[in-house]
Write an enzyme that holds these catalytic residues in place. Structure first.
Site, mmCIF file in Angstrom:
data_model
loop_
_atom_site.group_PDB
_atom_site.id
_atom_site.type_symbol
_atom_site.label_atom_id
_atom_site.label_comp_id
_atom_site.label_asym_id
_atom_site.label_seq_id
_atom_site.Cartn_x
_atom_site.Cartn_y
_atom_site.Cartn_z
ATOM 1 N N SER A 154 47.800 36.032 43.279
ATOM 2 C CA SER A 154 48.919 35.486 42.509
ATOM 3 C C SER A 154 49.112 34.019 42.894
ATOM 4 C CB SER A 154 50.186 36.309 42.750
ATOM 5 O OG SER A 154 51.225 35.894 41.881
ATOM 6 N N THR A 155 50.282 33.653 43.407
ATOM 7 C CA THR A 155 50.568 32.255 43.727
ATOM 8 C C THR A 155 49.549 31.710 44.731
ATOM 9 O OG1 THR A 155 52.909 32.807 43.483
ATOM 10 C CG2 THR A 155 52.374 30.659 44.427
ATOM 11 N N HIS A 180 47.562 36.821 38.447
ATOM 12 C CA HIS A 180 48.770 36.710 37.625
ATOM 13 C C HIS A 180 48.734 35.394 36.853
ATOM 14 C CE1 HIS A 180 50.946 39.450 40.750
ATOM 15 N NE2 HIS A 180 50.184 40.138 39.929
ATOM 16 N N MET A 273 52.979 35.926 46.010
ATOM 17 C CA MET A 273 54.326 36.379 46.326
ATOM 18 C C MET A 273 54.529 37.800 45.829
ATOM 19 S SD MET A 273 57.115 35.725 47.726
ATOM 20 C CE MET A 273 58.440 34.545 47.758
ATOM 21 N N ASP A 276 52.712 43.290 44.624
ATOM 22 C CA ASP A 276 51.759 43.854 43.672
ATOM 23 C C ASP A 276 50.395 43.992 44.344
ATOM 24 O OD1 ASP A 276 50.650 44.784 41.291
ATOM 25 O OD2 ASP A 276 50.158 42.767 40.576
#
Length: 341
Positions: A154-155, A180, A273, A276
């Site tokens: 993700s991030t 993501h 973050m 997930d």
């Protein structure tokens, strides 16, 4: 746009908007005086474009930056450039009815700002991509083609995935990736990675065979699952509800991989973050798959790997620059050996 962003962010009592600049030159002075924790930065601005200003920030005074970019092909290219330059995240603004569209996603914007405030940013150092012929992993031979690698991020994941994927050898086991990212961006991301890699990288298509030497990236707005049909693995795209708050979801990819590939799977969770992927990775480990989590020191945001580690889903924590080698070794790379006859 500046007034709209200020109003939306000010709704949260933990966020204080300390300044608003009309162009990068004014912003530079305000940054020195106000010392903000996070900067939101548009790509199109007067007197200097956002990418040029971002490069100056990350070279001279690195700090968390969230880009505000348009949901277009051109916007996707510029945004991915920004993430490679060191931006923590981006907030895509809609093309139509911008005010209402952004107001509907105020919670997403606030979440991204809070995440950015926790991110670790580094001084920009231009790294030269290793020529494919000099890739130290290019001579690895694999004892089986049954292995499947599933990666979630993700991030900070755009840059992390570039590091992990660029040195995959052409005969690498198949890789499925959930990052993501919204629609339009995933296709552009795959095309950019494909230019610097020995493997073939594309946005996943429903029903296509999963083959060695290929990387399949979950399209924005769709879940990517691994499906087994006889002796073949297939990509399966679904339009189900968001899982763990995301669509595509890492949990969905990991769970389907545990069911389809079992102990032949390798799970990797990178910077991001939230949590997930944690539950899905635990299922992978429980069926005998090898699992790896990016270590805290090399993460932009040590959220997803930490959540997976805390519940016992991560078998090994590995620094970002060692993950490619680690996951390939877990695939049972065949060692060159002398044969006596």
């Amino acid at each position: 746009m500046r007034e709209l962003l200020t109003a939306l962010l000010s709704q949260d009592p933990t966020i204080e908007v300390v300044g608003s600049a009309t162009d990068p030159y004014q912003a530079r002075q305000m940054i020195k005086q106000l010392l903000p924790d996070v900067i939101t930065l548009d790509i199109e601005m007067p007197r200097m474009d956002g990418l040029s200003f971002l490069e100056k920030i990350m070279t001279l005074r690195p700090m968390p930056v969230v880009m505000v970019s348009s949901l277009t092909q051109q916007g996707a290219e510029a945004t991915l450039n920004a993430l490679e330059l060191g931006a923590v995240d981006f907030f895509p603004k809609p093309k139509l009815d911008m005010k209402r569209g952004i107001e509907k996603r105020a919670d997403e914007l606030i979440h991204k700002i809070k995440t950015a405030a926790q991110a670790k940013v580094k001084t920009l150092e231009r790294e030269q991509d290793t020529p494919l012929a000099l890739n130290p992993l290019s001579n690895i031979k694999f004892s089986t083609t049954e292995k499947i690698i599933a990666i979630g991020a993700s991030t900070g994941g755009v840059e992390a995935l570039r590091v992990v994927i660029k040195n995959l050898p052409a005969n690498s086991p198949a890789v499925l990736v959930t990052q993501h990212m919204p629609e339009k961006f995933t296709k552009t991301f795959a095309e950019r990675l494909n230019k610097i890699s020995a493997v073939s990288i594309s946005e996943a298509k429903h029903g296509e065979r999963v083959l060695p030497g290929h990387v399949y990236i979950a399209p924005g707005g769709k879940h990517l699952k691994l499906h087994r049909s006889g002796a073949n693995y297939l990509c399966q795209l679904t339009d189900e509800e968001a899982v763990s708050g995301h669509k595509p979801s890492v949990d969905v990819l990991f769970r389907s991989t545990s069911e389809a590939a079992g102990k032949n799977a390798i799970g990797v969770i990178l910077t991001g973050m939230g949590k997930d992927g944690a539950a899905g990775m635990l299922e992978l480990r429980e069926v005998g798959a090898k699992t790896f989590g990016q270590d805290e020191a090399s993460c932009v945001v040590y959220g997803m790997p930490k959540a997976a580690y805390d519940i016992g889903a991560v078998e090994h924590q590995v620094s970002l620059n060692k993950i490619t080698e680690a996951m390939l070794n877990a695939c049972g790379a065949a060692k060159d050996r002398h044969i006596r006859v």
